[in-house]
Scaffold this motif. Structure first.
Motif, PDB file in Angstrom:
ATOM      1  N   GLN A 170       0.831  -1.199   0.000  1.00  0.00           N
ATOM      2  CA  GLN A 170       0.000   0.000   0.000  1.00  0.00           C
ATOM      3  C   GLN A 170       0.862   1.245   0.000  1.00  0.00           C
ATOM      4  O   GLN A 170       2.022   1.220   0.419  1.00  0.00           O
ATOM      5  N   VAL A 171       0.255   2.327  -0.475  1.00  0.00           N
ATOM      6  CA  VAL A 171       0.822   3.659  -0.277  1.00  0.00           C
ATOM      7  C   VAL A 171       0.311   4.141   1.069  1.00  0.00           C
ATOM      8  O   VAL A 171      -0.899   4.150   1.321  1.00  0.00           O
ATOM      9  N   LEU A 172       1.213   4.519   1.951  1.00  0.00           N
ATOM     10  CA  LEU A 172       0.831   4.877   3.313  1.00  0.00           C
ATOM     11  C   LEU A 172       0.065   6.195   3.335  1.00  0.00           C
ATOM     12  O   LEU A 172       0.406   7.148   2.637  1.00  0.00           O
ATOM     13  N   ASP A 173      -0.977   6.232   4.166  1.00  0.00           N
ATOM     14  CA  ASP A 173      -1.697   7.483   4.383  1.00  0.00           C
ATOM     15  C   ASP A 173      -0.840   8.438   5.197  1.00  0.00           C
ATOM     16  O   ASP A 173       0.098   8.023   5.901  1.00  0.00           O
ATOM     17  N   ALA A 174      -1.184   9.710   5.137  1.00  0.00           N
ATOM     18  CA  ALA A 174      -0.353  10.742   5.764  1.00  0.00           C
ATOM     19  C   ALA A 174      -0.241  10.572   7.274  1.00  0.00           C
ATOM     20  O   ALA A 174       0.712  11.063   7.889  1.00  0.00           O
ATOM     21  N   ASP A 175      -1.215   9.884   7.904  1.00  0.00           N
ATOM     22  CA  ASP A 175      -1.194   9.747   9.361  1.00  0.00           C
ATOM     23  C   ASP A 175      -0.534   8.453   9.834  1.00  0.00           C
ATOM     24  O   ASP A 175      -0.562   8.140  11.031  1.00  0.00           O
ATOM     25  N   ALA A 176       0.080   7.702   8.933  1.00  0.00           N
ATOM     26  CA  ALA A 176       0.760   6.471   9.351  1.00  0.00           C
ATOM     27  C   ALA A 176       1.961   6.807  10.230  1.00  0.00           C
ATOM     28  O   ALA A 176       2.746   7.702   9.911  1.00  0.00           O
ATOM     29  N   ILE A 198       5.843   7.781   9.478  1.00  0.00           N
ATOM     30  CA  ILE A 198       6.559   6.894   8.557  1.00  0.00           C
ATOM     31  C   ILE A 198       6.038   7.018   7.128  1.00  0.00           C
ATOM     32  O   ILE A 198       6.447   6.265   6.246  1.00  0.00           O
ATOM     33  N   ALA A 199       5.126   7.971   6.893  1.00  0.00           N
ATOM     34  CA  ALA A 199       4.499   8.076   5.577  1.00  0.00           C
ATOM     35  C   ALA A 199       5.047   9.211   4.737  1.00  0.00           C
ATOM     36  O   ALA A 199       5.140   9.096   3.516  1.00  0.00           O
ATOM     37  N   ILE A 200       5.394  10.309   5.383  1.00  0.00           N
ATOM     38  CA  ILE A 200       5.756  11.515   4.646  1.00  0.00           C
ATOM     39  C   ILE A 200       7.261  11.578   4.433  1.00  0.00           C
ATOM     40  O   ILE A 200       8.044  11.456   5.370  1.00  0.00           O
ATOM     41  N   SER A 206       4.836  16.133  -0.329  1.00  0.00           N
ATOM     42  CA  SER A 206       3.635  15.739  -1.062  1.00  0.00           C
ATOM     43  C   SER A 206       3.674  14.272  -1.469  1.00  0.00           C
ATOM     44  O   SER A 206       2.693  13.722  -1.964  1.00  0.00           O
ATOM     45  N   GLN A 207       4.824  13.643  -1.247  1.00  0.00           N
ATOM     46  CA  GLN A 207       5.010  12.248  -1.637  1.00  0.00           C
ATOM     47  C   GLN A 207       4.752  11.337  -0.443  1.00  0.00           C
ATOM     48  O   GLN A 207       5.211  11.596   0.669  1.00  0.00           O
ATOM     49  N   ARG A 208       4.002  10.256  -0.669  1.00  0.00           N
ATOM     50  CA  ARG A 208       3.751   9.277   0.376  1.00  0.00           C
ATOM     51  C   ARG A 208       4.611   8.043   0.127  1.00  0.00           C
ATOM     52  O   ARG A 208       4.723   7.567  -1.008  1.00  0.00           O
ATOM     53  N   ARG A 209       5.204   7.541   1.181  1.00  0.00           N
ATOM     54  CA  ARG A 209       6.023   6.339   1.047  1.00  0.00           C
ATOM     55  C   ARG A 209       5.131   5.122   0.776  1.00  0.00           C
ATOM     56  O   ARG A 209       3.978   5.063   1.193  1.00  0.00           O
ATOM     57  N   GLU A 210       5.725   4.135   0.112  1.00  0.00           N
ATOM     58  CA  GLU A 210       4.969   2.952  -0.302  1.00  0.00           C
ATOM     59  C   GLU A 210       5.626   1.686   0.221  1.00  0.00           C
ATOM     60  O   GLU A 210       6.848   1.555   0.223  1.00  0.00           O
TER      61      GLU A 210
END
Length: 227
Positions: A170-176, A198-200, A206-210
């Motif tokens: 998954q692409v992590l949501d901003a609140d991960a 761990i997401a931003i 603006s990029q989310r980690r995957e």
């Protein structure tokens, strides 16, 4: 159809034979839980379309599921090779360059998508964006005790073996986030909750980690004395 190994090969009961015409699509799954990895057929009930899966809360029950597919003519009478691929994403935490004297009681990852559908034809996941939960690994058992990272080498995996998180890609949501319960040696009566997003990507907010399918993501934990 369930196939069992009789000591020399895998066989079904009852036996199934080549139809002599048409096309046969094979989908094989290994390491899946006995229940919870649910096959979904098309509306006609003639073809497998996907699997629905919810990642178990207990890290020790999370499996490294592998899937293989093959399509052959029905006039075949040969062995069908099945090349399995990993469809989950592993997440491990390692000891960082500098860790304060103390022990880790647990590691928790929050706001992670838990349920999704794996498309057999495309080999891709579609996470359910409304299903998010937390996953934890505790180190406070009477058998192992709390984890002492300060005496471990940099890069040592903390949640190795059966404690590895096997997550849905998954692409992590901003609140991960990750939450580490830490007890400093100089404050043994208090447990500190150390949090980090761990997401931003700090280099590109603006990029989310995957978490990519078939890959392992490593997070390095460094804990300052004065956190």
């Amino acid at each position: 159809v369930v196939f069992e190994n009789d000591g020399t090969s895998y066989k079904s009961n009852p036996a199934y034979f080549w139809p002599g015409a048409g096309t046969l699509n094979f989908t094989a799954v290994a390491n899946a839980p006995e229940s919870g990895f649910v096959p979904n057929l098309n509306t006609a009930g003639t073809a497998l379309e996907s699997f629905t899966y919810t990642v178990p809360a207990d890290a020790t029950a999370q499996e490294d599921i592998v899937v293989a597919t093959a399509s052959v003519g029905g006039a075949n009478n040969k062995t069908v090779p099945l090349n399995f691929k990993h469809i989950m994403s592993a997440v491990n935490f390692t000891v960082g360059e500098k860790v304060a004297n103390g022990v880790i009681k647990s590691i928790t990852i929050n706001n992670i998508k838990t349920t999704g559908s794996y498309n057999v034809a495309t080999g891709t996941w579609t996470p359910n964006t409304d299903s998010k939960d937390s996953y934890s690994v505790a180190f406070s058992s009477t058998v192992n005790g709390n984890y002492e990272p300060n005496d471990k080498a940099n890069g040592t995996i903390i949640n190795d073996d059966e404690c590895t998180f096997m997550m849905m890609p998954q692409v992590l949501d901003a609140d991960a986030e990750v939450v580490v319960e830490f007890i400093y040696d100089n404050a043994p009566s208090a447990t500190k909750q150390l949090r980090a997003n761990i997401a931003i990507d700090p280099n590109n907010t603006s990029q989310r980690r995957e978490w990519a399918m078939g890959k392992t993501t490593y997070y390095s934990l460094s804990v300052d004395e004065n956190y």
